[in-house]
Structure formats: C-alpha cells, structure tokens
Scaffold this motif. Structure first.
Motif, PDB file in Angstrom:
ATOM      1  N   CYS A  32     -20.621   4.692 -42.786  1.00  9.79           N
ATOM      2  CA  CYS A  32     -22.062   4.478 -42.912  1.00  9.79           C
ATOM      3  C   CYS A  32     -22.497   3.357 -41.986  1.00  9.79           C
ATOM      4  N   ASN A  33     -23.797   3.129 -41.933  1.00 14.85           N
ATOM      5  CA  ASN A  33     -24.371   2.055 -41.145  1.00 14.85           C
ATOM      6  C   ASN A  33     -24.390   0.788 -41.998  1.00 14.85           C
ATOM      7  N   VAL A  34     -23.801  -0.286 -41.480  1.00 16.07           N
ATOM      8  CA  VAL A  34     -23.741  -1.561 -42.201  1.00 16.07           C
ATOM      9  C   VAL A  34     -24.655  -2.544 -41.489  1.00 16.07           C
ATOM     10  N   GLU A  40     -19.730   1.857 -39.472  1.00 15.75           N
ATOM     11  CA  GLU A  40     -18.411   1.368 -39.862  1.00 15.75           C
ATOM     12  C   GLU A  40     -17.734   2.363 -40.801  1.00 15.75           C
ATOM     13  N   CYS A  41     -16.461   2.599 -40.544  1.00 11.97           N
ATOM     14  CA  CYS A  41     -15.625   3.412 -41.416  1.00 11.97           C
ATOM     15  C   CYS A  41     -14.674   2.465 -42.138  1.00 11.97           C
ATOM     16  N   GLN A  48     -10.336  -0.312 -55.809  1.00 11.91           N
ATOM     17  CA  GLN A  48     -10.062  -1.663 -55.319  1.00 11.91           C
ATOM     18  C   GLN A  48     -10.943  -1.928 -54.107  1.00 11.91           C
ATOM     19  N   TRP A  49     -11.200  -3.177 -53.849  1.00 14.92           N
ATOM     20  CA  TRP A  49     -12.024  -3.521 -52.698  1.00 14.92           C
ATOM     21  C   TRP A  49     -11.213  -4.134 -51.565  1.00 14.92           C
ATOM     22  N   SER A  50      -9.890  -4.098 -51.698  1.00 17.00           N
ATOM     23  CA  SER A  50      -9.065  -4.623 -50.607  1.00 17.00           C
ATOM     24  C   SER A  50      -9.117  -3.623 -49.459  1.00 17.00           C
ATOM     25  N   GLU A  51      -9.565  -4.085 -48.333  1.00 15.62           N
ATOM     26  CA  GLU A  51      -9.780  -3.203 -47.199  1.00 15.62           C
ATOM     27  C   GLU A  51      -8.462  -2.951 -46.473  1.00 15.62           C
ATOM     28  N   LEU A  52      -8.131  -1.711 -46.252  1.00 16.89           N
ATOM     29  CA  LEU A  52      -6.911  -1.364 -45.541  1.00 16.89           C
ATOM     30  C   LEU A  52      -7.185  -0.962 -44.107  1.00 16.89           C
ATOM     31  N   TYR A  53      -8.312  -0.340 -43.862  1.00 25.06           N
ATOM     32  CA  TYR A  53      -8.593   0.225 -42.545  1.00 25.06           C
ATOM     33  C   TYR A  53     -10.083   0.116 -42.270  1.00 25.06           C
ATOM     34  N   TRP A  54     -10.427  -0.172 -41.032  1.00 26.26           N
ATOM     35  CA  TRP A  54     -11.834  -0.102 -40.640  1.00 26.26           C
ATOM     36  C   TRP A  54     -11.930   0.191 -39.149  1.00 26.26           C
ATOM     37  N   ALA A  55     -13.007   0.849 -38.796  1.00 25.42           N
ATOM     38  CA  ALA A  55     -13.335   1.153 -37.406  1.00 25.42           C
ATOM     39  C   ALA A  55     -14.843   1.024 -37.270  1.00 25.42           C
ATOM     40  N   ARG A  56     -15.282   0.510 -36.134  1.00 27.06           N
ATOM     41  CA  ARG A  56     -16.723   0.294 -35.935  1.00 27.06           C
ATOM     42  C   ARG A  56     -17.205   0.959 -34.659  1.00 27.06           C
ATOM     43  N   GLY A  57     -18.529   1.167 -34.609  1.00 28.37           N
ATOM     44  CA  GLY A  57     -19.163   1.682 -33.409  1.00 28.37           C
ATOM     45  C   GLY A  57     -18.895   3.150 -33.155  1.00 28.37           C
ATOM     46  N   ILE A  60     -21.898   8.523 -36.968  1.00 26.85           N
ATOM     47  CA  ILE A  60     -21.852   8.783 -38.415  1.00 26.85           C
ATOM     48  C   ILE A  60     -21.976  10.289 -38.623  1.00 26.85           C
ATOM     49  N   THR A  61     -20.822  10.941 -38.644  1.00 23.90           N
ATOM     50  CA  THR A  61     -20.753  12.384 -38.872  1.00 23.90           C
ATOM     51  C   THR A  61     -19.578  12.674 -39.804  1.00 23.90           C
ATOM     52  N   PRO A  62     -19.602  13.793 -40.513  1.00 25.93           N
ATOM     53  CA  PRO A  62     -18.457  14.127 -41.364  1.00 25.93           C
ATOM     54  C   PRO A  62     -17.183  14.337 -40.541  1.00 25.93           C
ATOM     55  N   TYR A  63     -17.323  14.831 -39.320  1.00 24.16           N
ATOM     56  CA  TYR A  63     -16.155  15.051 -38.461  1.00 24.16           C
ATOM     57  C   TYR A  63     -15.513  13.725 -38.066  1.00 24.16           C
ATOM     58  N   GLN A  64     -16.332  12.716 -37.828  1.00 23.93           N
ATOM     59  CA  GLN A  64     -15.798  11.404 -37.465  1.00 23.93           C
ATOM     60  C   GLN A  64     -15.108  10.761 -38.652  1.00 23.93           C
ATOM     61  N   LEU A  65     -15.626  10.958 -39.859  1.00 25.87           N
ATOM     62  CA  LEU A  65     -14.940  10.428 -41.043  1.00 25.87           C
ATOM     63  C   LEU A  65     -13.578  11.097 -41.185  1.00 25.87           C
ATOM     64  N   GLU A  66     -13.510  12.396 -40.952  1.00 23.28           N
ATOM     65  CA  GLU A  66     -12.223  13.094 -41.003  1.00 23.28           C
ATOM     66  C   GLU A  66     -11.258  12.510 -39.966  1.00 23.28           C
ATOM     67  N   ASP A  67     -11.740  12.224 -38.768  1.00 20.08           N
ATOM     68  CA  ASP A  67     -10.892  11.616 -37.741  1.00 20.08           C
ATOM     69  C   ASP A  67     -10.379  10.248 -38.185  1.00 20.08           C
ATOM     70  N   CYS A  68     -11.238   9.455 -38.822  1.00 21.50           N
ATOM     71  CA  CYS A  68     -10.824   8.143 -39.314  1.00 21.50           C
ATOM     72  C   CYS A  68      -9.725   8.279 -40.371  1.00 21.50           C
ATOM     73  N   ILE A  69      -9.884   9.229 -41.262  1.00 20.50           N
ATOM     74  CA  ILE A  69      -8.880   9.446 -42.307  1.00 20.50           C
ATOM     75  C   ILE A  69      -7.551   9.853 -41.676  1.00 20.50           C
ATOM     76  N   GLU A  70      -7.595  10.747 -40.702  1.00 20.58           N
ATOM     77  CA  GLU A  70      -6.361  11.166 -40.030  1.00 20.58           C
ATOM     78  C   GLU A  70      -5.693   9.999 -39.310  1.00 20.58           C
ATOM     79  N   GLU A  71      -6.480   9.151 -38.663  1.00 18.80           N
ATOM     80  CA  GLU A  71      -5.934   7.972 -37.993  1.00 18.80           C
ATOM     81  C   GLU A  71      -5.319   7.018 -39.017  1.00 18.80           C
ATOM     82  N   PHE A  72      -5.987   6.839 -40.152  1.00 18.75           N
ATOM     83  CA  PHE A  72      -5.475   5.988 -41.221  1.00 18.75           C
ATOM     84  C   PHE A  72      -4.135   6.505 -41.725  1.00 18.75           C
TER      85      PHE A  72
END
Length: 78
Positions: A32-34, A40-41, A48-57, A60-72
């Motif tokens: 989403c937009n922060v 930011e993903c 839990q709120w402990s952050e494990l992974y993030w990517a910025r810039g 904001i598309t469902p396909y990009q979220l899927e890419d972030c999950i795969e990278e994670f």
C-alpha cells in the motif's frame, strides 16, 4: 509454491493484502501507499508486528504483491 495466493484489495489502505502459510508458519503481506514513504510492501508473521521483509517504490498491484511474496519466500530458502 505461491500458486494459490488469495490476494485481496484492502479498502482501508487502497492497496492489497494476502495471508499465506509457508513451512508451517502463517504470514501477512501488505502492499500500500505509506504516508511520507510511498508504496511499500511489508511481510511479517501473522499476528505480530515484527517486520521481516519490506520493499519500497514499487507499483501497487496484486501482481507486484505476488512478486514480493515470491521474493520473500526465496529469501527464507537461502
């Protein structure tokens, strides 16, 4: 591995989210937009709120979220 992701629109943030399991653990992913940061993903353990992974810039598309999950997931396997 991530074929059955149920990525949903998040009406609260104007982005997308997904809850998924990997190797017996539950995770929450959000794209989403922060304010002050831009797009930011974030992926962290569900409940839990402990952050494990993030990517910025990124778009904001469902396909990009899927890419972030795969990278994670790849980072967990390294």
């Amino acid at each position: 591995m991530t074929k059955n992701l149920n990525i949903q629109p998040n009406s609260r943030t104007g982005g997308y989210y997904c809850e998924f399991d990997y190797r017996g653990k539950s995770y929450y992913a959000s794209l989403c937009n922060v304010l002050g940061v831009g797009a930011e993903c974030m992926i962290f353990p569900a409940g839990q709120w402990s952050e494990l992974y993030w990517a910025r810039g990124i778009p904001i598309t469902p396909y990009q979220l899927e890419d972030c999950i795969e990278e994670f997931i790849k980072s967990l396997d390294e």
